[in-house]
Design a protein around this motif. Sequence first.
Motif, mmCIF file in Angstrom:
data_model
loop_
_atom_site.group_PDB
_atom_site.id
_atom_site.type_symbol
_atom_site.label_atom_id
_atom_site.label_comp_id
_atom_site.label_asym_id
_atom_site.label_seq_id
_atom_site.Cartn_x
_atom_site.Cartn_y
_atom_site.Cartn_z
ATOM 1 N N THR A 49 -13.400 -16.003 3.705
ATOM 2 C CA THR A 49 -14.589 -15.788 4.531
ATOM 3 C C THR A 49 -15.668 -16.820 4.212
ATOM 4 O O THR A 49 -16.279 -17.397 5.122
ATOM 5 N N LYS A 57 -13.687 -14.760 9.011
ATOM 6 C CA LYS A 57 -14.104 -13.451 8.499
ATOM 7 C C LYS A 57 -13.090 -12.350 8.770
ATOM 8 O O LYS A 57 -12.801 -11.551 7.867
ATOM 9 N N ASP A 61 -11.592 -10.374 5.679
ATOM 10 C CA ASP A 61 -11.807 -8.927 5.567
ATOM 11 C C ASP A 61 -10.483 -8.176 5.496
ATOM 12 O O ASP A 61 -10.343 -7.210 4.740
ATOM 13 N N SER A 65 -9.249 -5.848 2.488
ATOM 14 C CA SER A 65 -8.889 -4.446 2.736
ATOM 15 C C SER A 65 -7.495 -4.119 2.230
ATOM 16 O O SER A 65 -7.262 -3.022 1.704
#
Length: 89
Positions: A49, A57, A61, A65
Amino acid sequence: MPIQNSKDSGVTGAAKFVTSTVGNTVGGIGRTVGNVTGALGRGIGDTITGATGSAGKPVGDAIGSIGTGVENGAASVAKGVENAGQWKK
């Protein structure tokens, strides 16, 4: 003379000691691996990111996660192994 709990004496007590020790060891190792994997995933995600900005991004992300999911899953398995080692349901 103290009253002893007969369910935790003799062979049963020895078995509970061994399984508890093994369960706690395996659970601790599993939790450590999960924590390291989770931190690594979040770190890689943050790096992607940071390096790519808003374009990367979603990928960053997602990787972060996944790392958190692996960490949470490993913690759950580790707790189950520890509980089994202590003969808990």
